[in-house]
Design a protein around this motif. Sequence first.
Motif, PDB file in Angstrom:
ATOM      1  N   LEU A 101       1.964 -63.585  44.925  1.00  0.00           N
ATOM      2  CA  LEU A 101       2.583 -62.570  44.079  1.00  0.00           C
ATOM      3  C   LEU A 101       3.918 -62.147  44.648  1.00  0.00           C
ATOM      4  O   LEU A 101       4.161 -62.212  45.853  1.00  0.00           O
ATOM      5  N   VAL A 129       6.089 -58.655  44.506  1.00  0.00           N
ATOM      6  CA  VAL A 129       5.976 -57.257  44.070  1.00  0.00           C
ATOM      7  C   VAL A 129       7.159 -56.437  44.563  1.00  0.00           C
ATOM      8  O   VAL A 129       7.764 -56.730  45.602  1.00  0.00           O
ATOM      9  N   ILE A 185       7.908 -52.457  45.361  1.00  0.00           N
ATOM     10  CA  ILE A 185       7.191 -51.191  45.549  1.00  0.00           C
ATOM     11  C   ILE A 185       8.142 -50.135  46.095  1.00  0.00           C
ATOM     12  O   ILE A 185       9.000 -50.441  46.947  1.00  0.00           O
ATOM     13  N   GLU A 213      11.153 -55.302  48.175  1.00  0.00           N
ATOM     14  CA  GLU A 213      10.482 -56.415  47.501  1.00  0.00           C
ATOM     15  C   GLU A 213       9.667 -57.190  48.533  1.00  0.00           C
ATOM     16  O   GLU A 213      10.153 -57.490  49.618  1.00  0.00           O
ATOM     17  N   ARG A 222      -4.948 -57.915  42.686  1.00  0.00           N
ATOM     18  CA  ARG A 222      -3.999 -57.041  41.994  1.00  0.00           C
ATOM     19  C   ARG A 222      -4.556 -55.627  41.763  1.00  0.00           C
ATOM     20  O   ARG A 222      -3.868 -54.635  41.965  1.00  0.00           O
ATOM     21  N   PHE A 234      -3.225 -52.155  43.400  1.00  0.00           N
ATOM     22  CA  PHE A 234      -2.766 -51.046  42.566  1.00  0.00           C
ATOM     23  C   PHE A 234      -3.457 -49.745  42.974  1.00  0.00           C
ATOM     24  O   PHE A 234      -2.810 -48.729  43.193  1.00  0.00           O
ATOM     25  N   ILE A 265       4.150 -49.197  42.015  1.00  0.00           N
ATOM     26  CA  ILE A 265       4.550 -50.613  41.888  1.00  0.00           C
ATOM     27  C   ILE A 265       5.559 -50.697  40.750  1.00  0.00           C
ATOM     28  O   ILE A 265       5.261 -50.317  39.615  1.00  0.00           O
ATOM     29  N   LEU A 300       5.622 -56.483  39.250  1.00  0.00           N
ATOM     30  CA  LEU A 300       4.564 -57.347  39.793  1.00  0.00           C
ATOM     31  C   LEU A 300       4.532 -58.638  38.982  1.00  0.00           C
ATOM     32  O   LEU A 300       4.372 -58.612  37.767  1.00  0.00           O
ATOM     33  N   LYS A 301       4.731 -59.750  39.648  1.00  0.00           N
ATOM     34  CA  LYS A 301       4.626 -61.019  38.907  1.00  0.00           C
ATOM     35  C   LYS A 301       4.061 -62.098  39.819  1.00  0.00           C
ATOM     36  O   LYS A 301       4.228 -62.051  41.041  1.00  0.00           O
ATOM     37  N   SER A 302       3.368 -63.019  39.175  1.00  0.00           N
ATOM     38  CA  SER A 302       2.841 -64.095  39.998  1.00  0.00           C
ATOM     39  C   SER A 302       3.971 -65.075  40.270  1.00  0.00           C
ATOM     40  O   SER A 302       4.772 -65.384  39.387  1.00  0.00           O
TER      41      SER A 302
END
Lengths: 235, 318
Positions: free
Chosen positions: B227, B229, B231, B263, B275, B279, B289, B292-294
Amino acid sequence: MIAILKREFNSYFYSPVGYVFLFVFFAASGLFFLTGPLYTGVADISSVFSMMFWIMMIIIPVLTMRLLADDRRLKTDQLTLTSPISLTSIVVGKFLSAVVIFSIGVLMILFYAVALSLFTESMNWVGIWGNVLGMMLLGMLFISVGIFVSSLTENQMVAAIGSMLMNFLLFSVELIAAIVPFKFLQEALYSISVFSRYSQITSGIFDFRMILFFVSFIICFLFLTVRNMERRRWN
Amino acid sequence: MIEVKNLSKSYGSKKAVDNISFKVNESEILGFLGPNGAGKSTTMNILTGYLSSTQGEARINGIDILSDPIAAKKNIGYLPEHPPLYTDMTVWEYLDFVYSLKKCKLPKKSHLEEICTLVKISDVSHRLIKNLSKGYQQRVGLAQALVGNPSVLILDEPTVGLDPNQIIEIRTLIKKLGKNHTIILSSHILPEVQAVCDRIVVINKGRIAADDSAENLASNLSADHKLSVRIEGPVREVKKILEAIPDMKKVIVVKEMADNITEYSIESKENTDIRKEMFNRLASRKYPILLLKSAELTLEEIFIKLTNAEFYGEELKQ
């Protein structure tokens, strides 16, 4: 086949090749007409035909060099070879396109004959037609040789020079034969001599065996071209 | 319909295509995915009769391309990797030539005009092909394949050289054509074949590495354990929270941005989904967050995944 013939014929005039070929053909035949019949005052144009042998040997390869080589270089053969037509019709179509251009050149020589006939009553028309036929056959033979060489390479220059060499070889067969010591080999070489047959035709001797000789030579080279293209697909 | 059975092609001792078999049903779009030199173009050249195979057979609508090439070729429209254009002709002259080359029986003017409108080359139809841009030339190549309305279309990298808008247009067009044509389309771009194709055949080093529907392949190849992310929160603390999540393998700080935003690239154990856990843990500490992406697999990673693990292709099929 008609589609290929039409496209190739037009493409001679998209590029300078068609114009250059016809220019050289007209210029050379005009010169030979001037130095032959006009200077000597003899109403016989067969000298023009026999002299044209040399010119044809050199300029017909220019006409045929790009026919198949360019298709391969530009990958346009991927269009023609994947279209629903046979290899033979592709090759024959291209062959005929060059033959048509060549015939335009030959027509010009006929024009000289007509011009000459206005000033004399002793025109040998039978001889002239024989000469025209001989020239057509020789031109078609050179074209078939040129197409064959063009199918061997992607490079136009290589194709042109290669077919000039082949034409020269066809001509020099007779010279080689003259010095070959073995009777059998000598006869074999004489039997495939293009030049001696052509000069016989231009000197007025005409024989149907000659037509057969030229036609079988032409078919042989067209056949080799088709086989060579077929071979490439398998490699 | 296209059927390929145990097809092989060798150049000398090198095997360009090695015993591949697949089938494309009517009105199906098959994506042919593979890196350069995988054997995509060779396979397509065999299907269209440009090359002959060393072994095996290829049938177009039931007709063997080797035993009855002319009948088989009547059903095929082919756009090779380099569009086979006679650049000394105008677009219209060229299409007219292709029309007579294919011995097409449809009414000429309306048929060619329809194709020109379809691939959007009507405005350049009277210009010389050599003066056209790469994108237009590509579209003339596509137009050429459509002449005669063949039921099978074989398109080798049809969107190469086009700008993003044109790519979308061509993809939409191919999808539209796919409703009543059988199409094989090759590409080395995964999202492209995913966007257009019903089924995907992955080919590498002349062999089929995977043959599956686009969705299945995508889910099998998805990388939910990797992932990316973004934050908001102090780096040290956030990193600590992330590393405390069970199944977490690796947390890397990619980039610290302004306003306390950072990041991260994180990787958990395979086949786990962290995930929700992530969260909840971050939310309880009020570290939001923002993104969020794979992490998407690159094509290289896909091939490594499909080909390095030797049986992966078999697993996918099961």
